[in-house]
Write a protein that holds these residues in place. Structure first.
Motif, PDB file in Angstrom:
ATOM      1  N   ASP A 181       0.843  -1.195   0.000  1.00 17.65           N
ATOM      2  CA  ASP A 181       0.000   0.000   0.000  1.00 17.65           C
ATOM      3  C   ASP A 181       0.880   1.247   0.000  1.00 17.65           C
ATOM      4  N   VAL A 182       1.382   1.607  -1.188  1.00 11.54           N
ATOM      5  CA  VAL A 182       2.204   2.815  -1.332  1.00 11.54           C
ATOM      6  C   VAL A 182       1.314   3.887  -1.951  1.00 11.54           C
ATOM      7  N   ARG A 183       1.025   4.925  -1.171  1.00  4.03           N
ATOM      8  CA  ARG A 183       0.161   6.009  -1.638  1.00  4.03           C
ATOM      9  C   ARG A 183       0.946   7.260  -1.978  1.00  4.03           C
ATOM     10  N   VAL A 184       2.111   7.442  -1.330  1.00  2.72           N
ATOM     11  CA  VAL A 184       2.931   8.631  -1.528  1.00  2.72           C
ATOM     12  C   VAL A 184       4.391   8.191  -1.554  1.00  2.72           C
ATOM     13  N   VAL A 185       5.168   8.792  -2.454  1.00  5.76           N
ATOM     14  CA  VAL A 185       6.608   8.563  -2.489  1.00  5.76           C
ATOM     15  C   VAL A 185       7.298   9.887  -2.196  1.00  5.76           C
ATOM     16  N   VAL A 186       8.190   9.867  -1.206  1.00  5.67           N
ATOM     17  CA  VAL A 186       8.965  11.048  -0.842  1.00  5.67           C
ATOM     18  C   VAL A 186      10.417  10.757  -1.199  1.00  5.67           C
ATOM     19  N   LEU A 187      10.979  11.558  -2.067  1.00 10.39           N
ATOM     20  CA  LEU A 187      12.387  11.436  -2.446  1.00 10.39           C
ATOM     21  C   LEU A 187      13.159  12.476  -1.647  1.00 10.39           C
ATOM     22  N   ARG A 188      14.087  12.006  -0.804  1.00  5.33           N
ATOM     23  CA  ARG A 188      14.829  12.921   0.053  1.00  5.33           C
ATOM     24  C   ARG A 188      16.255  12.409   0.228  1.00  5.33           C
TER      25      ARG A 188
END
Length: 85
Positions: free
Chosen positions: A57-64
């Motif tokens: 359940d991946v709803r948002v991806v944050v690249l940091r």
């Protein structure tokens, strides 16, 4: 941070953490100022393909980044070898 997700494998350029539907993709080559090279692009593609084909359940991806600098850009050696992203 939470432990790396085994589902996404082990990467040289990234760490991955999934919590409550938010996947953090963390640039982890601080010593090299997170320069983008062939490995970087292949691993990033692999991560997004894994998201697309998984039942997680991946709803948002944050690249940091894990350091102070996000990225210094493309690795000059990568370009001089005739590669393109």
């Amino acid at each position: 941070l939470l432990p790396k997700l085994k589902y996404f494998g082990s990467y040289k350029s990234f760490e991955t953490v999934l919590e409550d539907g938010v996947l953090q993709v963390i640039l982890s080559r601080d010593r090299e100022m997170n320069r983008m090279n062939f490995t970087f692009f292949n691993e990033l593609l692999d991560i997004f393909q894994a998201i697309n084909t998984s039942e997680l359940d991946v709803r948002v991806v944050v690249l940091r980044t894990s350091g102070k600098d996000f990225s210094s850009g493309l690795d000059c050696n990568f370009i001089s070898e005739g590669n393109t992203p």
